[in-house]
Design a protein around this motif. Structure first.
Motif, short mmCIF file in Angstrom:
data_model
loop_
_atom_site.label_atom_id
_atom_site.label_comp_id
_atom_site.label_asym_id
_atom_site.label_seq_id
_atom_site.Cartn_x
_atom_site.Cartn_y
_atom_site.Cartn_z
N THR A 58 0.98 -1.09 -0.07
CA THR A 58 -0.20 -0.23 0.26
C THR A 58 1.00 1.48 -0.19
O THR A 58 0.42 1.67 -0.41
N HIS A 61 1.94 1.44 -3.28
CA HIS A 61 1.55 2.21 -4.31
C HIS A 61 0.69 3.53 -4.24
O HIS A 61 0.63 4.50 -5.08
N LYS A 64 3.49 6.03 -5.60
CA LYS A 64 2.64 6.54 -7.44
C LYS A 64 1.92 6.98 -7.42
O LYS A 64 1.32 6.86 -9.22
N THR A 66 -0.90 5.07 -7.63
CA THR A 66 -1.75 4.55 -7.73
C THR A 66 -3.22 3.45 -7.10
O THR A 66 -3.30 1.96 -7.91
N VAL A 67 -3.29 4.77 -6.10
CA VAL A 67 -4.27 4.28 -4.89
C VAL A 67 -5.53 5.70 -5.61
O VAL A 67 -4.99 6.41 -5.25
N LEU A 183 -3.35 -1.13 -12.75
CA LEU A 183 -2.46 -0.61 -11.83
C LEU A 183 -3.46 0.55 -10.77
O LEU A 183 -2.62 0.07 -9.74
N ARG A 184 -4.15 1.12 -11.27
CA ARG A 184 -4.27 1.64 -10.17
C ARG A 184 -6.11 0.43 -9.36
O ARG A 184 -6.29 0.69 -8.26
N GLY A 187 -3.83 -1.42 -7.09
CA GLY A 187 -2.84 -0.48 -5.96
C GLY A 187 -4.59 0.06 -5.09
O GLY A 187 -4.17 -0.72 -3.75
#
Length: 259
Positions: A58, A61, A64, A66-67, A183-184, A187
Protein backbone atom coordinates in the motif's frame (compact mmCIF):
# COMPACT_ATOMS: atom_id res chain seq x y z
CA UNK A 1 12.24 -22.06 15.71
CA UNK A 2 10.82 -24.55 13.21
CA UNK A 3 12.61 -23.42 10.04
CA UNK A 4 9.85 -24.95 7.93
CA UNK A 5 7.64 -21.97 8.79
CA UNK A 6 10.06 -19.26 7.54
CA UNK A 7 10.71 -21.44 4.49
CA UNK A 8 6.97 -21.62 3.80
CA UNK A 9 6.76 -17.87 4.28
CA UNK A 10 9.58 -17.35 1.80
CA UNK A 11 7.93 -19.63 -0.79
CA UNK A 12 4.54 -17.93 -0.50
CA UNK A 13 6.15 -14.48 -0.51
CA UNK A 14 8.06 -15.32 -3.68
CA UNK A 15 4.88 -16.51 -5.42
CA UNK A 16 3.05 -13.36 -4.32
CA UNK A 17 5.90 -11.28 -5.72
CA UNK A 18 5.79 -13.23 -8.98
CA UNK A 19 2.03 -13.30 -9.58
CA UNK A 20 0.47 -10.62 -7.41
CA UNK A 21 -1.98 -13.19 -6.02
CA UNK A 22 -2.78 -12.67 -2.35
CA UNK A 23 -0.93 -14.76 0.19
CA UNK A 24 -4.20 -15.91 1.78
CA UNK A 25 -4.90 -18.05 -1.28
CA UNK A 26 -1.69 -19.95 -0.57
CA UNK A 27 -0.67 -19.53 3.07
CA UNK A 28 -3.87 -20.65 4.80
CA UNK A 29 -4.28 -23.96 2.89
CA UNK A 30 -0.54 -24.57 3.28
CA UNK A 31 -0.79 -24.20 7.05
CA UNK A 32 -3.89 -26.42 7.23
CA UNK A 33 -2.91 -29.21 4.84
CA UNK A 34 0.89 -29.35 5.19
CA UNK A 35 1.53 -28.33 8.79
CA UNK A 36 -1.74 -29.52 10.34
CA UNK A 37 -2.55 -26.14 11.86
CA UNK A 38 -6.14 -25.82 13.08
CA UNK A 39 -8.19 -24.05 10.35
CA UNK A 40 -9.35 -21.25 12.65
CA UNK A 41 -5.78 -20.57 13.84
CA UNK A 42 -4.49 -20.71 10.25
CA UNK A 43 -7.11 -18.18 9.13
CA UNK A 44 -6.61 -15.83 12.08
CA UNK A 45 -2.81 -15.87 11.85
CA UNK A 46 -2.84 -15.44 8.09
CA UNK A 47 -5.12 -12.39 8.34
CA UNK A 48 -2.63 -10.50 10.52
CA UNK A 49 0.19 -11.79 8.29
CA UNK A 50 -1.61 -10.31 5.27
CA UNK A 51 -2.25 -6.96 6.96
CA UNK A 52 1.46 -6.54 7.68
CA UNK A 53 2.81 -7.72 4.33
CA UNK A 54 0.27 -5.71 2.30
CA UNK A 55 0.95 -2.54 4.25
CA UNK A 56 4.26 -2.28 2.40
CA UNK A 57 2.48 -2.72 -0.93
CA UNK A 58 0.00 0.00 0.00
CA UNK A 59 2.83 2.38 0.83
CA UNK A 60 4.51 1.70 -2.51
CA UNK A 61 1.29 2.17 -4.50
CA UNK A 62 0.37 5.25 -2.48
CA UNK A 63 3.69 6.92 -3.23
CA UNK A 64 3.23 6.14 -6.93
CA UNK A 65 -0.29 7.59 -6.89
CA UNK A 66 -1.85 4.31 -8.01
CA UNK A 67 -4.47 4.09 -5.26
CA UNK A 68 -7.99 5.44 -5.77
CA UNK A 69 -8.78 6.27 -2.16
CA UNK A 70 -12.46 6.85 -2.91
CA UNK A 71 -12.82 3.29 -4.20
CA UNK A 72 -10.86 2.00 -1.21
CA UNK A 73 -13.13 3.94 1.15
CA UNK A 74 -16.27 2.53 -0.50
CA UNK A 75 -14.98 -1.04 -0.20
CA UNK A 76 -14.01 -0.50 3.44
CA UNK A 77 -17.41 1.01 4.22
CA UNK A 78 -18.94 -2.35 3.41
CA UNK A 79 -16.18 -4.76 4.40
CA UNK A 80 -15.15 -3.54 7.87
CA UNK A 81 -18.63 -3.67 9.45
CA UNK A 82 -19.33 -6.97 7.66
CA UNK A 83 -16.12 -8.50 9.02
CA UNK A 84 -16.81 -7.29 12.56
CA UNK A 85 -20.43 -8.51 12.50
CA UNK A 86 -19.45 -11.89 11.03
CA UNK A 87 -16.87 -12.57 13.75
CA UNK A 88 -19.21 -11.29 16.47
CA UNK A 89 -21.92 -13.70 15.33
CA UNK A 90 -19.41 -16.56 15.18
CA UNK A 91 -18.16 -15.83 18.69
CA UNK A 92 -21.67 -15.28 20.07
CA UNK A 93 -23.69 -18.06 18.51
CA UNK A 94 -21.36 -20.75 17.09
CA UNK A 95 -21.01 -23.77 19.40
CA UNK A 96 -17.54 -23.64 20.90
CA UNK A 97 -16.82 -20.21 19.37
CA UNK A 98 -14.60 -20.15 16.29
CA UNK A 99 -13.79 -23.83 16.77
CA UNK A 100 -17.46 -24.58 16.22
CA UNK A 101 -17.30 -23.42 12.60
CA UNK A 102 -14.23 -25.40 11.54
CA UNK A 103 -16.15 -27.23 8.82
CA UNK A 104 -17.62 -23.97 7.57
CA UNK A 105 -14.14 -22.43 7.42
CA UNK A 106 -12.81 -25.35 5.36
CA UNK A 107 -15.69 -25.24 2.88
CA UNK A 108 -15.56 -21.43 2.60
CA UNK A 109 -11.81 -21.55 2.08
CA UNK A 110 -12.15 -24.27 -0.57
CA UNK A 111 -14.84 -22.37 -2.49
CA UNK A 112 -12.83 -19.15 -2.25
CA UNK A 113 -9.74 -20.91 -3.64
CA UNK A 114 -11.65 -22.27 -6.63
CA UNK A 115 -13.09 -18.81 -7.35
CA UNK A 116 -9.65 -17.30 -6.97
CA UNK A 117 -8.27 -19.80 -9.48
CA UNK A 118 -10.94 -18.77 -12.00
CA UNK A 119 -10.07 -15.12 -11.42
CA UNK A 120 -6.35 -15.84 -11.86
CA UNK A 121 -6.60 -17.86 -15.07
CA UNK A 122 -9.21 -15.65 -16.79
CA UNK A 123 -8.02 -12.32 -15.43
CA UNK A 124 -7.27 -10.70 -18.80
CA UNK A 125 -10.44 -12.03 -20.44
CA UNK A 126 -12.50 -10.78 -17.52
CA UNK A 127 -10.90 -7.37 -17.84
CA UNK A 128 -11.56 -7.23 -21.60
CA UNK A 129 -15.16 -8.38 -21.19
CA UNK A 130 -15.81 -5.82 -18.46
CA UNK A 131 -14.33 -3.01 -20.55
CA UNK A 132 -16.42 -3.79 -23.64
CA UNK A 133 -19.71 -4.64 -21.91
CA UNK A 134 -19.93 -2.46 -18.82
CA UNK A 135 -18.03 0.77 -19.58
CA UNK A 136 -20.41 3.71 -19.23
CA UNK A 137 -23.48 1.52 -18.60
CA UNK A 138 -23.63 1.80 -14.82
CA UNK A 139 -24.46 5.12 -13.18
CA UNK A 140 -21.94 6.57 -10.69
CA UNK A 141 -24.46 6.28 -7.86
CA UNK A 142 -25.16 2.62 -8.59
CA UNK A 143 -21.44 1.92 -8.95
CA UNK A 144 -20.80 3.41 -5.52
CA UNK A 145 -23.54 1.28 -3.95
CA UNK A 146 -22.35 -1.89 -5.68
CA UNK A 147 -18.80 -1.16 -4.49
CA UNK A 148 -19.99 -0.98 -0.87
CA UNK A 149 -21.95 -4.22 -1.38
CA UNK A 150 -18.86 -5.87 -2.88
CA UNK A 151 -16.88 -4.80 0.15
CA UNK A 152 -19.48 -6.37 2.44
CA UNK A 153 -19.30 -9.70 0.59
CA UNK A 154 -15.50 -9.64 0.75
CA UNK A 155 -15.67 -8.81 4.46
CA UNK A 156 -17.72 -11.93 5.22
CA UNK A 157 -15.60 -14.17 2.98
CA UNK A 158 -12.25 -12.90 4.23
CA UNK A 159 -13.31 -13.14 7.90
CA UNK A 160 -14.16 -16.82 7.53
CA UNK A 161 -11.56 -18.02 5.02
CA UNK A 162 -8.87 -15.26 4.83
CA UNK A 163 -9.23 -15.46 1.02
CA UNK A 164 -10.96 -13.03 -1.30
CA UNK A 165 -9.37 -9.63 -0.77
CA UNK A 166 -6.87 -10.27 -3.60
CA UNK A 167 -7.87 -11.85 -6.89
CA UNK A 168 -11.62 -11.79 -6.18
CA UNK A 169 -11.55 -8.16 -5.15
CA UNK A 170 -9.60 -7.17 -8.26
CA UNK A 171 -12.00 -9.12 -10.48
CA UNK A 172 -15.02 -7.35 -8.97
CA UNK A 173 -13.38 -3.97 -9.50
CA UNK A 174 -12.78 -4.81 -13.18
CA UNK A 175 -16.56 -5.00 -13.65
CA UNK A 176 -17.37 -1.99 -11.50
CA UNK A 177 -14.65 0.29 -12.91
CA UNK A 178 -13.91 -1.07 -16.42
CA UNK A 179 -12.13 2.11 -17.61
CA UNK A 180 -9.84 2.40 -14.60
CA UNK A 181 -6.16 1.47 -15.27
CA UNK A 182 -5.22 -2.01 -14.06
CA UNK A 183 -2.42 -0.75 -11.83
CA UNK A 184 -4.83 1.62 -10.10
CA UNK A 185 -7.33 -1.20 -9.54
CA UNK A 186 -4.62 -3.41 -8.05
CA UNK A 187 -3.33 -0.58 -5.86
CA UNK A 188 -6.82 0.26 -4.58
CA UNK A 189 -7.53 -3.40 -3.82
CA UNK A 190 -4.26 -3.81 -1.89
CA UNK A 191 -4.96 -0.64 0.10
CA UNK A 192 -8.42 -1.96 1.00
CA UNK A 193 -7.00 -5.33 2.05
CA UNK A 194 -4.89 -3.77 4.83
CA UNK A 195 -7.69 -2.48 7.10
CA UNK A 196 -9.93 -5.43 6.23
CA UNK A 197 -7.39 -8.10 7.17
CA UNK A 198 -6.36 -6.08 10.25
CA UNK A 199 -9.92 -5.83 11.57
CA UNK A 200 -10.63 -9.48 10.79
CA UNK A 201 -7.27 -10.53 12.28
CA UNK A 202 -7.91 -8.61 15.51
CA UNK A 203 -11.34 -10.21 15.68
CA UNK A 204 -9.77 -13.67 15.42
CA UNK A 205 -7.20 -12.66 18.06
CA UNK A 206 -10.05 -11.75 20.45
CA UNK A 207 -11.55 -15.18 19.73
CA UNK A 208 -8.21 -16.80 20.59
CA UNK A 209 -7.33 -18.02 17.10
CA UNK A 210 -3.98 -16.31 16.42
CA UNK A 211 -0.57 -17.97 16.90
CA UNK A 212 1.92 -15.12 17.41
CA UNK A 213 5.02 -17.30 17.19
CA UNK A 214 3.78 -18.73 13.91
CA UNK A 215 3.06 -15.21 12.65
CA UNK A 216 6.59 -14.03 13.41
CA UNK A 217 8.13 -17.11 11.81
CA UNK A 218 6.16 -16.61 8.60
CA UNK A 219 7.07 -12.92 8.37
CA UNK A 220 10.79 -13.68 8.72
CA UNK A 221 10.64 -15.69 5.52
CA UNK A 222 7.95 -13.88 3.54
CA UNK A 223 9.40 -10.37 3.48
CA UNK A 224 12.60 -11.37 1.64
CA UNK A 225 10.53 -13.81 -0.44
CA UNK A 226 8.33 -11.01 -1.76
CA UNK A 227 11.44 -8.98 -2.63
CA UNK A 228 13.01 -11.89 -4.54
CA UNK A 229 9.78 -12.78 -6.33
CA UNK A 230 9.16 -9.23 -7.49
CA UNK A 231 12.68 -8.96 -8.90
CA UNK A 232 12.55 -12.20 -10.92
CA UNK A 233 8.96 -11.76 -12.08
CA UNK A 234 10.10 -10.52 -15.49
CA UNK A 235 12.01 -13.77 -16.05
CA UNK A 236 9.01 -16.10 -15.69
CA UNK A 237 6.37 -16.02 -18.48
CA UNK A 238 2.97 -15.09 -17.06
CA UNK A 239 1.24 -17.51 -19.45
CA UNK A 240 3.17 -20.37 -17.82
CA UNK A 241 2.96 -19.41 -14.17
CA UNK A 242 -0.71 -18.48 -13.88
CA UNK A 243 -2.16 -21.79 -15.20
CA UNK A 244 0.09 -23.75 -12.84
CA UNK A 245 -0.93 -21.59 -9.90
CA UNK A 246 -4.63 -21.81 -10.80
CA UNK A 247 -4.45 -25.62 -11.07
CA UNK A 248 -2.82 -25.82 -7.65
CA UNK A 249 -5.52 -23.61 -6.12
CA UNK A 250 -8.30 -25.76 -7.60
CA UNK A 251 -6.74 -28.99 -6.30
CA UNK A 252 -6.22 -27.58 -2.81
CA UNK A 253 -9.70 -26.05 -2.77
CA UNK A 254 -11.31 -29.32 -3.81
CA UNK A 255 -9.46 -31.19 -1.07
CA UNK A 256 -10.62 -28.72 1.59
CA UNK A 257 -14.23 -28.91 0.40
CA UNK A 258 -14.20 -32.73 0.42
CA UNK A 259 -12.74 -33.05 3.92
Amino acid sequence: MDFAYPLAGFAVGAIVGLTGVGGGSLMTPLLVLLFGIHPSVAVGTDLLYASITKAGGTLAHGLKGTVDWQVTKRLATGSLPAAAITLFLVGRFAPGGIDGVTSLIKVALGVALVLTAVAVIFRKKIQTYATTRFAGRISPTRTARLTVLTGAVLGVLVSISSVGAGALGVTALFFLYPTMPVLRIVGSDIAHAVPLTLVAGVGHWMLGSVDWFLLGSLLIGSLPGIWVGSHISTMVPDRVLRPILATMLVLVGAKLISQ
